[in-house]
Scaffold this active site. Structure first.
Site, mmCIF file in Angstrom:
data_model
loop_
_atom_site.group_PDB
_atom_site.id
_atom_site.type_symbol
_atom_site.label_atom_id
_atom_site.label_comp_id
_atom_site.label_asym_id
_atom_site.label_seq_id
_atom_site.Cartn_x
_atom_site.Cartn_y
_atom_site.Cartn_z
ATOM 1 C CD GLU A 276 -2.982 -1.175 2.230
ATOM 2 O OE1 GLU A 276 -2.918 -0.095 2.978
ATOM 3 O OE2 GLU A 276 -3.889 -2.050 2.039
ATOM 4 C CD GLU A 513 -3.136 -5.988 3.140
ATOM 5 O OE1 GLU A 513 -4.178 -5.376 3.865
ATOM 6 O OE2 GLU A 513 -2.074 -5.771 3.232
#
Length: 765
Positions: A276, A513
């Protein structure tokens, strides 16, 4: 290489000494590789990979103490994260039983290099090597993800070691305060010190990306040469170098140590550069506000300009944001921070106690007016020297990604896969064209139901936040019931996948994820032990993934999770396994058919489900119904002459390397099939199948190899006659099933009233 099923007309399904969800060299004929949008084995079969993130526990050291943090950061150790070597066999056996044999293995920069630049933790590197070396014994493969959130634990997340912040000039002990009024607003650290569980603290941590510490560090890392050229740091050789050069080279050198430690292992198929990533201040639309659609606003959120003032020791009034609906938050007030005039910049640091951004002329302090003033409003939008419009991806992210990938492959081997992801909640940027891509990549974006994630609540009403943030008419973004949740989630996930296909072409997509909060709905399930809503949400999410025909790694498997502390990081509680609920190790059997491994799992009805693991053809459609245990699977033989192929889920290209196998292997869990009969329909004459419960695999041999031939099977698990059927975990409801009678009744009543009024009018007329 030819699979035994191709060599003999007398081949009996399941004769191979392997199982569907086994990715070891023995099972796939060597290394897994990529072709088009698929992973394939050495026989050419398409491999669908499913697994977990190991682990949320890896974000914090094994000797972490809340009352000491952030002191003693040089002496932390991550040995034993995600779990000890002694415990590994039970966890790997459990995941194998559940069919989750594809691992996103989390490593933080801090874990490797916490003691100082160039000082690597060889004990930790040896530990993870010994751990990952075990994977082939359990049919597992992993890609190693270098993990970060909000830059570092020391700025409210996880990832980089403390010395990186100190190198830029931050005083770790001034970034936050127990008192809101005295806080510098540079970071929110309560969540990494055991907080984040109560309502007023939930969900604050992601807003740390915009706070001074994390935003400054990300900007220096990606774009320091452009935005902080005056900041020079001495490297390990004593040379003064720009901060971007200092940080990026340290990151590359740390990566090199990591790849040297584990890159040659059979079970490690690739690496991911950064979890991220965030652009920091780069492309910030203004110094006075952030982009509401991409940057979370919750609690006290200073603008960039306000952050600069606070960090420099000036009390400043900032906006306070509160949760709301249908937009996530709304501004509800103002609060003055840093009334104690604390400074986050060290006097003995490289900025000599001055704010880094004041040092670069972005803002200044008017001594006559005793007020801060903006000097360069568009500083982060345009190149400070050339005035050229900045694009974070093209100017900064892609160049470093390719440099990082080259370093990885120079140490390991060319076939290692590079997993990459973009800024969370963004679609794959159109600029990620072929010239910007490393070789042999897999796109690994994340997806969460942001509404449920943010509010820690899930019920019959769901919202398409992805659509709302992109201008969707609100009424189109609302869904009712479990059917609605499945449709909602499937649409959002499909959008992510198809946006990637449209930009990247046919490159594999894995959702790196995806998960659900276990403490949703005010933690009711912990009191009642009824996890029905968690089961429903997990099922809706995985149905969406199945309809998109992509692999995934669930967030997360964390043996140290507990009902009270969750995953023990920023109040998160995502692990659907908890060691505290499991049987002790001496009572466990590690065979795949052993139900002793299931204890500790909470929503296994939704998590443990069939899927086509190795397909002798191109998968077209898969649909599993958790309430019945039945599924259908459609696939076709490759057709090199076919013109089919589009950047959509339902029209995959049919061109494919030659498939030297007839046998398709489907993971069918013992948990579903035990004590029931497996009934397969849809096969043609001459086709064969065998279900082996011990190996949890349905072996199917479809003998028609005509190009383009479509195979379609339906599989049911049926209780033997005289035995009671298992009750479904929940009912699949929708709006019409719940309220159809009411709608019809109201409609009839309205019609009756209208007709009655008309009759009265006619009588008087």
């Amino acid at each position: 290489m030819k699979h035994p099923s191709l060599n003999s007309a007398s081949y009996i399904p399941g004769s191979v000494n392997t199982y569907g969800h086994d990715w070891s060299h023995n099972a796939v004929g060597g290394n897994l590789r990529t072709f088009g949008r698929h992973f394939i084995d050495q026989y050419g079969r398409v491999c669908m990979l499913r697994g977990v993130n190991l682990s949320g526990s890896s974000k914090t050291p094994s000797n972490h103490k809340d009352d000491v943090f952030p002191f003693q950061h040089e002496t932390v150790t991550f040995v034993g994260r995600p779990f000890s070597l002694e415990e590994a066999p039970q966890h790997f056996a459990r995941l194998r039983r559940w069919g989750l044999t594809f691992i996103r293995f989390l490593v933080t920069w801090e874990a490797v290099e916490h003691a100082g630049q160039g000082v690597y933790d060889t004990d930790y590197l040896a530990y993870i090597r010994n751990l990952l070396a075990l994977l082939p014994q359990y049919g597992m493969v992993a890609f190693v993800s270098i993990h970060q959130d909000v830059w570092s634990r020391y700025s409210g997340g996880s990832g980089a070691p403390a010395w990186t912040l100190e190198a830029v000039g931050f005083d770790l002990h001034q970034l936050d305060s127990e008192s809101v009024a005295s806080s510098t607003g540079a970071a929110w650290l309560k969540g990494v010190k055991g907080g984040g569980h109560i309502e007023e603290e939930r969900g604050i941590w992601p807003s740390g990306y915009q706070k001074l510490a994390a935003a400054t560090m990300a900007t220096c890392f990606w774009a320091g040469d452009t935005f902080t050229p005056k900041l020079l740091i001495k490297n390990t050789k004593g040379h003064s170098v720009p901060i971007q050069h200092f940080l990026q080279n340290a990151y590359l050198d740390m990566t090199a140590q990591l790849v040297k430690a584990v890159g040659d292992l059979e079970g490690v198929i690739g690496f991911e550069m950064m979890n991220e990533p965030h652009r920091g201040y780069v492309e910030a639309p203004s110094l006075h506000y952030f982009d509401y659609n991409t940057d979370l606003h919750l609690s006290a959120v200073p603008s960039a300009f306000e952050s600069f003032q606070l960090g420099a020791g000036h009390p400043t009034e900032v906006s306070v944001w509160t949760k709301s609906f249908p937009v996530p938050t709304r501004k509800t007030g103002r609060v003055i921070l840093n009334v104690d005039k604390r400074k986050v910049w060290k006097v003995d640091g490289p900025t000599k106690g001055q704010c880094l951004w004041e040092m670069h002329g972005v803002w200044g302090w008017d001594r006559n007016k005793k007020a801060a003033i903006v000097l360069r409003e568009s500083y982060f939008n345009k190149h400070p020297m050339s005035g050229k419009k900045i694009d974070w991806y093209t100017d900064f992210y892609y160049p470093f990604l390719n440099k990082w990938a080259d370093r990885v492959r120079s140490i390991s081997s060319p076939e290692k896969i590079v997993f990459t992801e973009m800024i969370p909640n963004e679609f794959c940027p159109p600029s990620f064209a072929r010239e910007n891509q490393p070789l042999n990549i897999v796109y690994a974006p994340h997806w969460y139901d942001l509404n449920a994630l943010f509010n820690k609540a899930f019920g019959d009403f769901t919202v398409n936040v992805q659509g709302l943030s992109r201008g969707m008419f609100p009424l189109r973004a609302f869904y009712w019931g479990h059917k609605g949740a499945r449709t909602n989630f499937a649409l959002q996930i499909r959008n992510i996948v198809e946006s990637a296909y449209s930009v990247l072409g046919d490159k594999p997509v894995v959702i790196g994820e995806c998960g659900i909060p276990m403490d949703m709905n005010k933690k009711e399930a912990f009191k009642t032990d009824d996890f029905r809503w968690q089961t429903r949400m997990m099922d809706a999410m995985i149905v969406g993934l199945e309809r998109a025909m992509v692999g995934f790694t669930l967030w997360n498997y964390n043996p140290y999770n507990s009902d009270h502390t969750g995953d023990d990081w920023n109040g998160e509680n995502f692990s659907w396994f908890s060691q505290s609920r499991a049987l002790p190790p001496f009572l466990l059997y590690h065979d795949q058919s052993s139900p002793t491994l299931d204890n500790g799992g909470r929503i296994l009805d939704a998590v443990v489900r069939p899927y086509p693991a190795k397909t002798a053809g191109i998968p077209l459609e898969f649909e599993y119904e958790v309430t019945t245990g039945s599924f259908m699977f459609k696939w076709c033989n490759p057709d090199p002459k076919s013109s089919q192929g589009a950047p959509t889920v339902d029209k995959p290209p049919l061109a494919h390397p030659e498939i030297n196998a007839l046998e398709t292997e489907i993971f069918l869990p013992s948990m579903i099939a035990h004590g029931r009969n497996v009934v397969v329909s849809g096969l043609e004459e001459g086709d064969l199948y065998v279900y082996d419960e011990g190996r949890q695999t349905l072996f199917v041999v479809a003998k028609n190899t005509q190009p383009g031939k479509v195979h379609n099977i339906q599989v049911k698990v049926v209780s033997p006659e005289g035995y009671k059927s298992r009750p479904p975990p929940f009912q699949v409801n929708d709006f019409w099933g719940d309220y159809g009678f009411v709608v019809v009744a109201v409609f009839v009543l309205v019609c009756a009233l209208v007709l009655g009024v008309s009759g009265v009018v006619e009588k008087f007329v």
